[in-house]
Each structure stands twice: as C-alpha cells, then as structure tokens.
Design a protein around this motif. Structure first.
Motif, PDB file in Angstrom:
ATOM      1  N   GLY A 297      42.310  11.941 -22.689  1.00 13.16           N
ATOM      2  CA  GLY A 297      42.324  12.670 -21.430  1.00 13.16           C
ATOM      3  C   GLY A 297      41.225  13.699 -21.303  1.00 13.16           C
ATOM      4  N   SER A 298      40.487  13.960 -22.378  1.00 14.10           N
ATOM      5  CA  SER A 298      39.389  14.918 -22.297  1.00 14.10           C
ATOM      6  C   SER A 298      38.286  14.363 -21.415  1.00 14.10           C
ATOM      7  CB  SER A 298      38.823  15.198 -23.696  1.00 14.10           C
ATOM      8  OG  SER A 298      39.801  15.764 -24.526  1.00 14.10           O
ATOM      9  N   ARG A 299      37.423  15.225 -20.948  1.00 15.97           N
ATOM     10  CA  ARG A 299      36.301  14.783 -20.125  1.00 15.97           C
ATOM     11  C   ARG A 299      35.374  13.929 -20.968  1.00 15.97           C
ATOM     12  NH1 ARG A 299      34.894  15.452 -15.208  1.00 15.97           N
ATOM     13  NH2 ARG A 299      32.739  15.506 -14.482  1.00 15.97           N
ATOM     14  N   ARG A 300      34.890  12.861 -20.397  1.00 20.20           N
ATOM     15  CA  ARG A 300      34.107  11.886 -21.123  1.00 20.20           C
ATOM     16  C   ARG A 300      32.613  12.083 -20.883  1.00 20.20           C
ATOM     17  NH1 ARG A 300      38.542  10.962 -23.897  1.00 20.20           N
ATOM     18  NH2 ARG A 300      39.937   9.405 -23.024  1.00 20.20           N
ATOM     19  N   PRO A 301      31.779  11.649 -21.813  1.00 24.22           N
ATOM     20  CA  PRO A 301      30.328  11.748 -21.616  1.00 24.22           C
ATOM     21  C   PRO A 301      29.843  11.021 -20.367  1.00 24.22           C
ATOM     22  CG  PRO A 301      30.813  11.384 -23.925  1.00 24.22           C
ATOM     23  CD  PRO A 301      32.117  11.245 -23.193  1.00 24.22           C
ATOM     24  N   ALA A 302      30.486   9.921 -19.991  1.00 20.72           N
ATOM     25  CA  ALA A 302      30.081   9.194 -18.782  1.00 20.72           C
ATOM     26  C   ALA A 302      30.638   9.827 -17.510  1.00 20.72           C
ATOM     27  CB  ALA A 302      30.507   7.737 -18.858  1.00 20.72           C
ATOM     28  N   LYS A 303      31.434  10.888 -17.694  1.00 17.57           N
ATOM     29  CA  LYS A 303      32.020  11.628 -16.571  1.00 17.57           C
ATOM     30  C   LYS A 303      32.817  10.697 -15.664  1.00 17.57           C
ATOM     31  CE  LYS A 303      28.447  15.144 -16.953  1.00 17.57           C
ATOM     32  NZ  LYS A 303      27.364  15.900 -16.278  1.00 17.57           N
ATOM     33  N   GLU A 304      32.585  10.764 -14.336  1.00 16.01           N
ATOM     34  CA  GLU A 304      33.417   9.986 -13.421  1.00 16.01           C
ATOM     35  C   GLU A 304      33.194   8.489 -13.553  1.00 16.01           C
ATOM     36  OE1 GLU A 304      29.664  11.095 -11.227  1.00 16.01           O
ATOM     37  OE2 GLU A 304      31.108  12.127 -12.510  1.00 16.01           O
TER      38      GLU A 304
ATOM     39  N   ASP B  74      38.321   2.914  -1.444  1.00 16.65           N
ATOM     40  CA  ASP B  74      38.032   3.867  -2.517  1.00 16.65           C
ATOM     41  C   ASP B  74      39.062   3.838  -3.644  1.00 16.65           C
ATOM     42  OD1 ASP B  74      35.784   4.850  -1.107  1.00 16.65           O
ATOM     43  OD2 ASP B  74      37.078   6.110   0.130  1.00 16.65           O
ATOM     44  N   VAL B  75      39.870   2.780  -3.705  1.00 19.41           N
ATOM     45  CA  VAL B  75      40.932   2.744  -4.700  1.00 19.41           C
ATOM     46  C   VAL B  75      40.423   2.292  -6.069  1.00 19.41           C
ATOM     47  CG1 VAL B  75      41.738   0.366  -4.382  1.00 19.41           C
ATOM     48  CG2 VAL B  75      43.381   2.153  -4.948  1.00 19.41           C
ATOM     49  N   PHE B  76      39.316   1.533  -6.089  1.00 23.45           N
ATOM     50  CA  PHE B  76      38.832   1.006  -7.361  1.00 23.45           C
ATOM     51  C   PHE B  76      38.063   2.065  -8.139  1.00 23.45           C
ATOM     52  CE2 PHE B  76      38.914  -2.739  -4.476  1.00 23.45           C
ATOM     53  CZ  PHE B  76      40.026  -3.340  -5.044  1.00 23.45           C
ATOM     54  N   ALA B  77      38.139   1.969  -9.472  1.00 22.88           N
ATOM     55  CA  ALA B  77      37.496   2.959 -10.336  1.00 22.88           C
ATOM     56  C   ALA B  77      35.981   2.939 -10.143  1.00 22.88           C
ATOM     57  CB  ALA B  77      37.828   2.659 -11.798  1.00 22.88           C
ATOM     58  N   PRO B  78      35.312   4.118 -10.143  1.00 20.36           N
ATOM     59  CA  PRO B  78      33.852   4.154 -10.023  1.00 20.36           C
ATOM     60  C   PRO B  78      33.152   3.292 -11.069  1.00 20.36           C
ATOM     61  CG  PRO B  78      34.746   6.353  -9.715  1.00 20.36           C
ATOM     62  CD  PRO B  78      35.897   5.475 -10.138  1.00 20.36           C
ATOM     63  N   SER B  79      33.729   3.193 -12.270  1.00 23.62           N
ATOM     64  CA  SER B  79      33.116   2.337 -13.304  1.00 23.62           C
ATOM     65  C   SER B  79      33.108   0.880 -12.865  1.00 23.62           C
ATOM     66  CB  SER B  79      33.870   2.485 -14.631  1.00 23.62           C
ATOM     67  OG  SER B  79      35.250   2.195 -14.461  1.00 23.62           O
ATOM     68  N   CYS B  80      34.189   0.424 -12.238  1.00 28.44           N
ATOM     69  CA  CYS B  80      34.258  -0.968 -11.785  1.00 28.44           C
ATOM     70  C   CYS B  80      33.333  -1.212 -10.603  1.00 28.44           C
ATOM     71  CB  CYS B  80      35.689  -1.321 -11.418  1.00 28.44           C
ATOM     72  SG  CYS B  80      36.835  -1.186 -12.807  1.00 28.44           S
ATOM     73  N   MET B  81      33.128  -0.189  -9.786  1.00 29.59           N
ATOM     74  CA  MET B  81      32.200  -0.298  -8.662  1.00 29.59           C
ATOM     75  C   MET B  81      30.752  -0.248  -9.131  1.00 29.59           C
ATOM     76  SD  MET B  81      33.996  -0.537  -5.828  1.00 29.59           S
ATOM     77  CE  MET B  81      32.957   0.059  -4.511  1.00 29.59           C
ATOM     78  N   SER B  82      30.543   0.044 -10.424  1.00 24.93           N
ATOM     79  CA  SER B  82      29.193   0.140 -10.991  1.00 24.93           C
ATOM     80  C   SER B  82      28.971  -0.891 -12.085  1.00 24.93           C
ATOM     81  CB  SER B  82      28.981   1.545 -11.581  1.00 24.93           C
ATOM     82  OG  SER B  82      29.296   2.547 -10.649  1.00 24.93           O
TER      83      SER B  82
ATOM     84  N   ALA C  49      24.692   5.448 -26.954  1.00 26.58           N
ATOM     85  CA  ALA C  49      24.119   4.113 -27.103  1.00 26.58           C
ATOM     86  C   ALA C  49      25.098   3.028 -26.664  1.00 26.58           C
ATOM     87  CB  ALA C  49      23.711   3.871 -28.554  1.00 26.58           C
ATOM     88  N   ALA C  50      26.394   3.282 -26.856  1.00 22.68           N
ATOM     89  CA  ALA C  50      27.389   2.227 -26.701  1.00 22.68           C
ATOM     90  C   ALA C  50      27.950   2.084 -25.290  1.00 22.68           C
ATOM     91  CB  ALA C  50      28.549   2.469 -27.668  1.00 22.68           C
ATOM     92  N   CYS C  51      28.037   3.170 -24.553  1.00 26.77           N
ATOM     93  CA  CYS C  51      28.722   3.146 -23.255  1.00 26.77           C
ATOM     94  C   CYS C  51      27.931   2.322 -22.240  1.00 26.77           C
ATOM     95  CB  CYS C  51      28.917   4.559 -22.744  1.00 26.77           C
ATOM     96  SG  CYS C  51      29.678   4.625 -21.100  1.00 26.77           S
ATOM     97  N   ALA C  52      28.604   1.394 -21.593  1.00 27.25           N
ATOM     98  CA  ALA C  52      27.956   0.531 -20.606  1.00 27.25           C
ATOM     99  C   ALA C  52      27.444   1.309 -19.409  1.00 27.25           C
ATOM    100  CB  ALA C  52      28.942  -0.534 -20.135  1.00 27.25           C
ATOM    101  N   PHE C  53      27.945   2.523 -19.207  1.00 25.39           N
ATOM    102  CA  PHE C  53      27.568   3.300 -18.033  1.00 25.39           C
ATOM    103  C   PHE C  53      26.597   4.435 -18.363  1.00 25.39           C
ATOM    104  CE2 PHE C  53      31.650   1.298 -17.542  1.00 25.39           C
ATOM    105  CZ  PHE C  53      31.391   0.496 -16.453  1.00 25.39           C
ATOM    106  N   LEU C  54      26.251   4.530 -19.647  1.00 25.72           N
ATOM    107  CA  LEU C  54      25.202   5.453 -20.077  1.00 25.72           C
ATOM    108  C   LEU C  54      23.958   4.710 -20.534  1.00 25.72           C
ATOM    109  CD1 LEU C  54      27.282   8.031 -22.162  1.00 25.72           C
ATOM    110  CD2 LEU C  54      26.397   8.334 -19.836  1.00 25.72           C
ATOM    111  N   ASN C  55      24.146   3.475 -21.019  1.00 27.17           N
ATOM    112  CA  ASN C  55      23.026   2.744 -21.608  1.00 27.17           C
ATOM    113  C   ASN C  55      23.246   1.248 -21.448  1.00 27.17           C
ATOM    114  OD1 ASN C  55      20.746   2.061 -23.148  1.00 27.17           O
ATOM    115  ND2 ASN C  55      21.929   2.076 -25.050  1.00 27.17           N
ATOM    116  N   GLN C  56      22.643   0.671 -20.413  1.00 28.73           N
ATOM    117  CA  GLN C  56      22.776  -0.761 -20.181  1.00 28.73           C
ATOM    118  C   GLN C  56      21.789  -1.517 -21.064  1.00 28.73           C
ATOM    119  OE1 GLN C  56      25.111  -2.930 -19.274  1.00 28.73           O
ATOM    120  NE2 GLN C  56      25.270  -1.899 -17.286  1.00 28.73           N
ATOM    121  N   GLN C  57      22.273  -2.451 -21.868  1.00 27.89           N
ATOM    122  CA  GLN C  57      21.413  -3.084 -22.871  1.00 27.89           C
ATOM    123  C   GLN C  57      21.773  -4.546 -23.081  1.00 27.89           C
ATOM    124  OE1 GLN C  57      22.200  -1.390 -26.801  1.00 27.89           O
ATOM    125  NE2 GLN C  57      24.055  -0.424 -26.043  1.00 27.89           N
TER     126      GLN C  57
END
Length: 402
Positions: free
Chosen positions: A20-27, A257-265, A45-53
C-alpha cells in the motif's frame, strides 16, 4: 532440526515498501507486487512503466526479438506455433475448460516444478486476489477463474528464495512477467517456466465494483466475466446462468475512467515474454487460443496435449473500418441505445472479424486508445514508453490531433 531461512542479499534487505505504500511508478503502478519485496531494488529497471525494454527481454527469453517487418510478429510477439484448443473433459468451475489449471497441475505432479505462483481469492471477497505459491493440486484448483483486478503476484518472490525452491512455474500477466524477467537471474532458480494470459483493461477493486454495478443486472452474484469474441461481455452468475451485454451498449461515459492508468498505458496485451500463452482472443467462441513462444512453452504444452481437442487458427474479415470508427466513439464516450447496440453486435458478429483478425481488432482498438492516453497524460514518456511494434500498429489509423 529447525530449518535455516536464507537471508536476502545485504544490499536488498529492508528495501521493500509496506503493502500500500506509494510506488516508484506512482499512479502508473500496476500493483504487480515487486515493490512489496526486497527486489524493489531493481524496480527502475524492471517496472514496465518506468523502463520499457521489449527487444532485450524478448531476446533474453526467446533467443530473438520480434521481427517488425513480419505482421504476425508485430501483433502476437515471438512464437513457434499457435492453435485453438479446449479440454475434452473440462474442469468443473473453470472459467473456460481449465487448460491453465491442468497445465499447472501436470507441471507440479510430474516434478518439473516444486511450486506454482498463482492467485486464489481472498476469504472475504471473491474478487480480491491472494497470490500464493501452490504446492498441491488442490491449491492450484482453488486458484481457477480469472481475478479481474490488479494483483500483486510477485509479492511472493521472497518466499521463493526463502524456500530454497529451484524449479518454479509462474502464472501471470504482461506487466508482472516483464518485471519477473528482469529479476529472473536474481532468484537463484535452476529453471523458470512462465504461463501467461493475455490481459487488458484491469481495474482496482473499487473500479470493478463500479463496472459491475453499471453493467450487470445482478452485480452481487457475478462469479466471473469476460469480453468475448461475439462482441458481448459474458457474466457468469452464482446460479449458473450467463448474462450477456453488448460491447456497444456499455455506458462508456461512466466507465471511461474506471480502468487503471497502468492498463491504459500498456502495450503487452499478448504477454510477449511468457513461454506459453493461453487466452481466448485468437480462437473461435468457446475455444482457447494457445501460443507456444519457445521450447519451454512446448514442454509445458506437451504435458496436456493428450487432454485437448485442437484445431488450427484462422483469420476472417477485415477489422480496419471497425477500429477506425471505434477511435472517436470511445474518445467521445459514445453509448448507443441498447436496441441499436444489440443490432450492431449481431451484424458485426456475422460479418465482422473472426479468429486472428478479431485478435488484431482487439489489439488495434486498445493500442490506439492507449497511445492517445499516454500522449495526452504523459507526453514526456510517449516515445520511450510505446514499443516500436505498437507504434507501427497505431500508425495504420488516423488519430485525433489533440
């Protein structure tokens, strides 16, 4: 004798955030669970929303990246073979026929793996995911049926190292698997197998409730649901009945606006880094679409091949006009009257895209929507975040300028 629990590497110890803590990828965080472990050390390096690889990880996983001049590679990723399949004897209570559960059980009982990362439901809420490392048939069967909410599957990775486990099967969706592939070499495993499912438009638990209440006749009795190839949402209820709602009759304005921002990205609808993918999007109605990406995927499929009825994949129709028309309709939150939505659904089901062309329709419509979302909300991330294969797919269509 008391078992000794291995200590995490010193540079990782105490790095994990509390759930539940705030995440590096934020929203944009997809709640994959990596940040709930000491592997958060690798999150940039690992997060799909911080580093696309994609190209690097595809080469690491499959021995090559996708060929951008090959249309099927662009859409479906690196693969060796595809087919449509269903179990001859379905598992009772499975969302479809139980191919994913059967594969996981076979992997475990034949000794190829010592545990299976999968997701059961919370004791208090059937839609609240509870990731576990399953070690028995019963624990795997208790995880059957998709959980349509963000799920921290990777939160159990610390348990993998602590258990001294060396052979593992992970079942997950694209954002989870990208993070997993990035930290794969840090897990101390001798063999990792990944069984992926296609994933799009996930929601938070609150978002799911809004979707159910806006769309279903009886939200409190829904057991599971899926957006299907007949252009309807299928809801399964506790009494065994099935409710269908036309795509085009959804209250888009309310649900936009119901879908998660990560899924919209997200641009990994087909789970391109899994070894084996089991979904429905490229198969006829009532069948599952199976994509074997590499030798590990074939090894997994071989275990259940004799349980399956199979047929070749096919492609029929032309998606392009329907995709182009859907872009402004979604953008403006257009909702048709239910009579018109039902009529359109019947017409498109009869003459519209089927098989792999339906899969391309779904990919195109989501990629164009997500490209616009990233462009408008995270313009500074657009060029680096959107993979080259997705840019090529989106470039086929005329998008709103603003």
């Amino acid at each position: 004798m008391t078992a000794i629990t291995p200590e995490p590497p010193k540079h990782l110890k105490a790095r994990a955030l509390k759930p539940g803590s705030r995440r590096p990828a934020k929203e944009l965080c997809s709640e994959c669970g990596l940040c709930d472990t000491y592997y958060i050390h690798y999150v940039k390096a690992a997060c799909a929303f911080l580093n696309q690889q994609f190209p690097d990880l595809e080469t690491q996983t499959h021995g090559r990246s996708r060929d951008l001049d090959n249309a099927d590679d662009c859409y479906f990723g690196v693969y060796q073979r595809m087919m449509a399949a269903r179990k001859r004897e379905p598992i009772p209570g499975a969302q479809w026929t139980g191919i994913v559960s059967s594969t996981a059980i076979a992997m475990l009982e034949k000794g190829l793996v010592e545990g299976v990362v999968c997701v059961q439901s919370s004791e208090h809420d059937r839609f609240q995911p509870k990731p576990i490392i399953a070690r028995t048939r019963e624990e795997i069967l208790a995880a059957r049926v998709n959980k349509p909410t963000l799920s921290p599957n990777l939160s159990v990775l610390e348990q993998v190292q602590q258990s001294r486990m060396k052979r593992l099967l992970v079942i997950g969706v694209g954002c989870q698997i990208q993070a997993l592939r990035t930290v794969e070499q840090q897990l101390g495993l001798e063999k990792l197998y990944v069984l992926g499912t296609p994933c799009v438009d996930n929601v938070t638990r609150a978002g799911l409730q809004k979707f159910l209440e806006t769309t279903s006749r009886s939200p409190e009795t829904v057991v599971y649901y899926e957006f299907m190839q007949d252009f309807r949402v299928h809801f399964k209820h506790e009494d065994g009945s099935t409710e269908t709602v036309p795509f085009f009759g959804l209250n888009t304005r309310e649900l936009k606006d119901v879908f998660a921002p990560s899924c919209m990205s997200c641009f990994d609808y087909v789970n391109g880094l899994a070894d084996l993918v089991v979904g429905y999007m490229g198969a006829p109605f009532g069948w599952q679409w199976i994509v074997v990406r590499n030798e590990r995927g074939q090894e997994m499929l071989d275990l259940v091949q004799d349980q399956l009825e199979v047929q070749p994949v096919f492609s029929q129709g032309d998606r392009r006009q329907a995709v182009q028309q859907s872009i402004p309709a979604y953008d403006k939150g257009v909702t048709l009257p239910m009579w018109a939505a039902k009529l359109m659904g019947v017409v498109i089901d009869k003459i519209g895209p089927r098989g792999l062309e339906y899969a391309r329709f779904s990919i195109d419509s989501h990629f164009t929507r997500n490209y616009l979302y990233v462009k408008r909300n995270y313009p500074e991330k657009l060029m680096a975040h959107v993979p080259e294969f997705a840019k090529r797919i989106v470039s086929q269509y005329k998008l709103p300028k603003s």
